[in-house]
Design an enzyme around this catalytic site. Sequence first.
Site, PDB file in Angstrom:
ATOM      1  CG  HIS A  67      -1.829   1.029   1.341  1.00 21.70           C
ATOM      2  ND1 HIS A  67      -2.967   0.996   1.033  1.00 21.70           N
ATOM      3  CD2 HIS A  67      -1.314   2.500   1.960  1.00 21.70           C
ATOM      4  CE1 HIS A  67      -3.662   2.251   1.624  1.00 21.70           C
ATOM      5  NE2 HIS A  67      -2.563   3.162   1.906  1.00 21.70           N
ATOM      6  CD  GLU A  68       1.849   4.217   3.821  1.00 23.97           C
ATOM      7  OE1 GLU A  68       2.298   4.908   2.962  1.00 23.97           O
ATOM      8  OE2 GLU A  68       0.610   3.943   4.004  1.00 23.97           O
ATOM      9  CG  HIS A  71       0.425   6.086  -0.847  1.00 21.89           C
ATOM     10  ND1 HIS A  71      -0.706   6.769  -1.743  1.00 21.89           N
ATOM     11  CD2 HIS A  71      -0.078   5.422   0.109  1.00 21.89           C
ATOM     12  CE1 HIS A  71      -1.881   6.313  -0.884  1.00 21.89           C
ATOM     13  NE2 HIS A  71      -1.520   5.750   0.193  1.00 21.89           N
TER      14      HIS A  71
END
Length: 396
Positions: A67-68, A71
């Site tokens: 998820h990170e 980004h």
Amino acid sequence: MRQTARLGRLAGIPIGVHWSVLVIMLLLVQGLASVILPGGARGYPAAVYWGVAVIVAVLFLAALLAHELAHALVARHYGVRVRAITLWLLGGVSELDGEAPHARADLLIALAGPVVSLVGAGVFAAAAAGASASGAGPLAVTGLGWLAVVNAILGVFNLLPGAPLDGGRVLAAVLWWVRGDRAGARRAAGRAGTVLGGLLIAAGLVEVLLAANFGGLWLVVLGWFLALSAHAETTHVMLRKALAGVRVGDVMTTPAVCGYTSQSIADFVATVARRHPHRVFPVLDLDGRLVGLVSINRLAKVPRTDRERVRLGEVSAPVDRAHVLDPAAPLIDTAPALLAGGHRLAPVVTDGRLTGIMTSGDVARATELAELGITPDRGGGAATTSGSHAPADPAR
């Protein structure tokens, strides 16, 4: 967020964990081994449940990292430098150094994480279905199904419209795109985040008080964190706008309150510490060069009978432990840390010599003046306020 342990690099980005990850790992493993896995797959030995629970918890952390990383990679695609990714108690943090060049980039950076989480939920759901069809056993199906549900919740929850959640950043990007005002859009997302945090706190309290379910305490903690983080982001946006172009030297208090290495503790307390509101003071040598810092708390540990004999130079902390500022540095790079510290003080130094001091009060005053449309200017010591004092006499 400071990393407790460095795990390595992915795509050139430093990856680390905060110590609080251990807490969430222990809670996840305990819950999986004691409740989730036995509830979906009965009849296995306890050791098997615990072993599978560890594997599932590690896969969950890997999903958080993905998820990170999403980004971070999208941010880097748009020219935003990524300092590090840190996993911690409530998820992960991608530390970005810079701003997105336009609203579309901001939107895509914000959406990347939730999209990966939702895709991950689909992948785990498909894997659970495949495991069930192939007869892999209820334990594998239960673990994969739990990962699918949790990733779906992670993706959907992060899309709630309030900072600092990804949905808050989506809201800010859309408002920026529509209105053309980045700062105003971020303030609106921050206010939405504060409201969202309050709603979560209220929901948690209702669950605890009316349903007698202490699991609601997690909602209270999460809401409290969201509200505080949203307020911090709103404050940062306001500071960045108000303090644009202001230097540390424009705001610092000068001449600085200080002590000297040769000064006794008793004399320093009587002539300086008791008269000024600071809790920390710079310490200079007889040539006027900054050598360290001393706090009132540190002085209080010296026995009263020794304070006439012991000199400041003997109890001051080395200057290399201090947050030393350059008068030419932008104030916005320093303001958040000082404001968060309350009574924090930082020495301002030029060529090893104390030029002034910076406190949270100096930052607050500069912000208030900026909101009046006035640019603070106290560089060079030309002007002083009631909070500025001459250095102590080293001969005392």
